[in-house]
Design an enzyme around this catalytic site. Structure first.
Site, PDB file in Angstrom:
ATOM      1  CD  GLU A   9      -2.212   1.552   2.724  1.00 34.34           C
ATOM      2  OE1 GLU A   9      -1.919   2.691   3.149  1.00 34.34           O
ATOM      3  OE2 GLU A   9      -2.787   0.693   3.397  1.00 34.34           O
ATOM      4  CB  CYS A  44      -3.086   5.571   3.693  1.00 34.56           C
ATOM      5  SG  CYS A  44      -4.241   4.282   4.249  1.00 34.56           S
TER       6      CYS A  44
END
Length: 304
Positions: A9, A44
């Site tokens: 990620e 995020c």
């Protein structure tokens, strides 16, 4: 030494696209501010910037200010409901984006990097080349970028690295479909921000520059599970594939080409049915008709 499967990620700038038609700006503003202020923007999938038609920028800005005053009546500095940046260096970096921006400050703006404090800051009339639009901010700064159309908003998103999440506020099903079909992102969320990260039935992961692989629940199990292919081929199948064995005579080449010809999909790149699909749908009917005619013929033959 080891080839271990991974999921990666990477994050990125997560955009918001707002459809002004029948828009509930109060609800939109509340959900956007919550998403950007959570953990001081250090998430995020935190929304990073807003794309909205130029004529409706003020409507959203007014709603954001109203929600800001409702959430933090005395401002974010004294509020126990607003966090701090992880360290002074990061606070200084985020503060630099605000100081270098050419956009107009709607609220916020004054930071105290030594105290790890950066206020929730919303900027309006932000240009595509602005300092806040160059990379992921990872802090409580939200840029409003006015556009002239949905097509321009889609192009704006596609000109940049694929985001970890794309947020769309609209009530129009066709609007949703157009954005979904013409953009790529790790996730797409309609009429909210960040909530997909809490949904147990959804995979979580990036796409392109925002990462690869998926996890959460069963998806994480599947990511790190190897699906081993297994085949036990019985001997009787050889009578149908004799062409695979040498010598390769002319009839074997013809048979191989017939069997190994490219697969033609029954739909095009847009998902629309092709003539092949329509033909496939007709096959069962044709078989049924043929069976009925054959049975009728046999029955009449017995009668005669």
């Amino acid at each position: 030494k080891f080839t271990t499967p991974v999921t990666l990620e990477l994050g990125g700038k997560c955009p918001i696209i707002v459809d002004p038609h029948r828009a509930d700006y109060k609800l939109i503003a509340r959900r956007i501010l919550w998403g950007r202020a959570t953990n001081s923007g250090q998430v995020c999938i935190s929304p990073d910037y807003v794309l909205i038609p130029r004529a409706h920028q003020k409507d959203l800005a007014d709603a954001l200010r109203q929600s800001y005053e409702e959430f933090w009546p005395s401002g974010t500095h004294e509020s126990a409901s607003f966090g701090r940046i992880v360290n002074p260096a990061s606070a200084k970096r985020v503060s630099g984006y605000i100081n270098e921006s050419k956009g107009n400050i709607l609220f916020g703006g004054v930071s105290e990097p030594d105290q790890c404090f950066v206020p929730l800051t919303v900027l309006t009339d932000v240009a595509k080349t602005d300092s806040t639009m160059q990379e992921e901010i990872f802090g409580p700064v939200l840029s409003i970028v006015p556009v002239d159309s949905l097509d321009e908003a889609i192009d704006f998103v596609n000109e940049r690295p694929q985001p970890l999440a794309l947020y769309v506020f609209t009530r129009d099903a066709r609007y949703k479909e157009k954005v979904a079909r013409n953009t790529r992102s790790g996730a797409i969320v309609f009429n909210d921000t960040m909530m997909h990260g809490t949904a147990p039935g959804l995979p979580f992961g990036g796409s392109g520059s925002s990462g690869y692989g998926q996890y959460h629940g069963k998806w994480g199990f599947d990511t790190f599970t190897h699906y081993r292919a297994s085949l036990d081929n019985p001997s009787w199948t050889d009578r149908f594939v004799q062409f695979r064995y040498p010598p390769y005579t002319e009839w074997k080449v013809v048979a191989a080409k017939a069997v190994l010809s490219p697969v033609v999909l029954p739909f095009d790149k847009d998902g629309k049915k092709t003539y092949l699909k329509r033909l496939q749908q007709c096959v069962p009917v044709l078989i049924l008709i043929a069976a009925v005619l054959y049975s009728r013929q046999k029955y009449q033959a017995r009668l005669s």
